[in-house]
Write a protein that holds these residues in place. Structure first.
Motif, short mmCIF file in Angstrom:
data_model
loop_
_atom_site.label_atom_id
_atom_site.label_comp_id
_atom_site.label_asym_id
_atom_site.label_seq_id
_atom_site.Cartn_x
_atom_site.Cartn_y
_atom_site.Cartn_z
N CYS A 209 -5.65 -17.61 -28.08
CA CYS A 209 -5.09 -18.47 -26.81
C CYS A 209 -5.29 -20.06 -27.66
O CYS A 209 -5.14 -20.85 -26.94
CB CYS A 209 -6.20 -18.32 -25.95
SG CYS A 209 -6.21 -17.11 -25.03
N SER B 170 -7.93 -25.28 -28.70
CA SER B 170 -7.53 -24.51 -27.39
C SER B 170 -7.65 -25.76 -26.36
O SER B 170 -8.52 -26.64 -26.27
CB SER B 170 -8.46 -23.44 -26.87
OG SER B 170 -8.59 -22.66 -27.79
N LEU C 111 -8.54 -25.97 -22.68
CA LEU C 111 -9.30 -25.21 -21.46
C LEU C 111 -8.98 -26.12 -20.21
O LEU C 111 -9.41 -27.12 -19.62
CB LEU C 111 -10.89 -25.20 -21.52
CG LEU C 111 -11.09 -24.47 -22.81
CD1 LEU C 111 -12.84 -24.60 -22.88
CD2 LEU C 111 -10.66 -23.13 -23.03
N GLN C 112 -8.04 -25.46 -19.29
CA GLN C 112 -7.60 -25.96 -18.16
C GLN C 112 -7.13 -24.47 -17.33
O GLN C 112 -6.95 -23.57 -17.80
CB GLN C 112 -6.44 -26.82 -18.32
CG GLN C 112 -5.30 -26.40 -19.01
CD GLN C 112 -4.31 -27.80 -19.34
OE1 GLN C 112 -4.26 -28.50 -18.73
NE2 GLN C 112 -3.31 -27.26 -20.17
N SER D 104 -4.91 -21.99 -15.86
CA SER D 104 -3.59 -21.70 -16.22
C SER D 104 -3.12 -20.77 -15.45
O SER D 104 -3.82 -19.60 -15.14
CB SER D 104 -3.73 -21.22 -17.94
OG SER D 104 -2.53 -20.65 -18.25
N THR E 246 -2.98 -16.86 -21.54
CA THR E 246 -4.63 -17.41 -21.24
C THR E 246 -4.79 -17.37 -19.86
O THR E 246 -6.29 -17.29 -19.45
CB THR E 246 -4.31 -19.19 -21.35
OG1 THR E 246 -3.15 -19.74 -20.58
CG2 THR E 246 -3.97 -19.50 -22.78
N TYR F 3 -9.85 -20.06 -18.83
CA TYR F 3 -8.80 -20.71 -18.48
C TYR F 3 -8.55 -20.62 -16.96
O TYR F 3 -7.28 -20.75 -16.49
CB TYR F 3 -7.35 -20.22 -19.25
CG TYR F 3 -7.70 -20.35 -20.57
CD1 TYR F 3 -7.30 -21.48 -21.46
CD2 TYR F 3 -8.22 -19.34 -21.50
CE1 TYR F 3 -7.43 -21.60 -22.76
CE2 TYR F 3 -8.45 -19.64 -22.72
CZ TYR F 3 -7.87 -20.59 -23.60
OH TYR F 3 -8.13 -20.77 -24.75
N THR F 4 -9.49 -20.42 -16.32
CA THR F 4 -9.45 -20.42 -14.76
C THR F 4 -10.46 -21.43 -14.20
O THR F 4 -11.32 -22.11 -14.90
CB THR F 4 -9.71 -18.94 -14.13
OG1 THR F 4 -11.18 -18.71 -14.38
CG2 THR F 4 -9.10 -18.06 -14.76
#
Length: 311
Positions: free
Chosen positions: A108, A115, A117-118, A120, A125, A131-132
């Motif tokens: 990812c 990466s 991290l948000q 998605s 991802t 990514y949650t």
């Protein structure tokens, strides 16, 4: 003040680790000396971990010294950028200034190895919890990697915070090692077994994305003699060695991580702040974005095959 009462700090066989260094269950004398030094220097509060950095892309000698001093004591530091916003290239340069050159090129990550991290929706991802907006349980990064891909350091940089939540908890894995070893060196022996923890293969649409991986929880870097921890608290898609002592050791780790007196630091990163660490134990609470106001969590993550250089 933080209470340290529970954590006062080929074929495998006990006694073969790091030439009988402090992490060897068969070497109580050297362990005792290391433990005393570790506990005497361990930070008492989250404030002791903070370092102001004007520009991570051009960190000064004084800033670097302050960052390394925190990492020597607790394997982690929280930095705060006082100057301009930091871009991805700046984070890579920041890592290099601290001896972090080899980035983990995982599924990812972007082309630069970093990466985002948000939250998605859809795509590869979106299948993974980081990514949650769901909470992340206790873990050390890369516990599913092959030995040559061991993650020894990690950087999290907050670009924007969520409307609510997203707090990290952090625990120095060396402090957890002390708590476990003080409960019994036989637990350390079980957790150092090469088949202590197995992560089943990651298979998607009939294709093996990653093969099954087995390895120890605690291990020692043969070059630097540093302690490494490989761990996840997740309950699914994980297999512990079928051994009574291993089961007791895993339950003990869970109690230590949950105990209110354990040396756990909790912090919610604000924009311009970041965590730099030697892949310590960490988790994250769930969070909520507010898309109408544009307040959405975005954190850059860089994972390294190197430890932070101490010289």
């Amino acid at each position: 003040m933080m209470n340290h009462s529970i954590a006062r700090p080929g074929a495998w066989t006990p006694g073969s680790l790091s030439g009988g260094g402090p992490f060897d269950p068969a070497n109580p004398q050297e362990y005792g000396r290391w433990r005393e030094a570790k506990l005497s220097g361990f930070p008492e509060s989250i404030d002791d971990l903070r370092v102001d950095v004007e520009d991570p892309a051009g960190v000064t000698a004084a800033e670097r010294s302050a960052l390394i001093e925190r990492i020597r004591r607790a394997n982690m530091t929280i930095y705060r950028c006082a100057g301009a916003a930091v871009d991805r290239d700046g984070l890579r340069r920041f890592g290099r200034a601290l001896g972090l050159w080899r980035l983990d090129e995982h599924l990812c990550a972007e082309e630069d190895g970093i990466s985002q991290l948000q939250v998605s929706e859809g795509g590869r991802t979106g299948e993974y919890i980081p990514y949650t907006d769901r909470p992340l349980s206790w873990h050390c990064d890369g516990y599913y990697n092959a030995p040559e891909g061991t993650i020894r350091a990690m950087l999290l940089h907050c670009v924007s915070a969520a409307a609510q939540g997203g707090e990290n908890a952090l625990m120095d894995h060396e402090m957890l090692y002390i708590a476990v070893r003080d409960a019994g060196s036989h637990y350390i022996e079980a957790l150092m077994h090469p088949e202590a923890l197995t992560i089943p293969a990651n298979t998607q649409d009939g294709e093996v994305i990653r093969p099954e991986r087995s390895g120890p929880v605690f291990s020692v870097d043969p070059v630097r003699g540093a302690l490494h921890m490989r761990y996840t608290a997740r309950g699914r898609n994980i297999r512990w060695r079928d051994d009574p002592v291993t089961a007791e050791a895993v339950a003990l780790i869970g109690r230590i991580l949950d105990a209110p007196e354990s040396p756990v630091f909790r912090y919610r990163l604000q924009p311009g702040e970041g965590i730099l660490c030697n892949n310590v134990l960490h988790n994250r609470t769930g969070f909520r974005d507010d898309r109408e106001s544009g307040q959405q969590r975005l954190v850059y993550r860089a994972r390294f095959l190197d430890r932070v250089a101490e010289t």
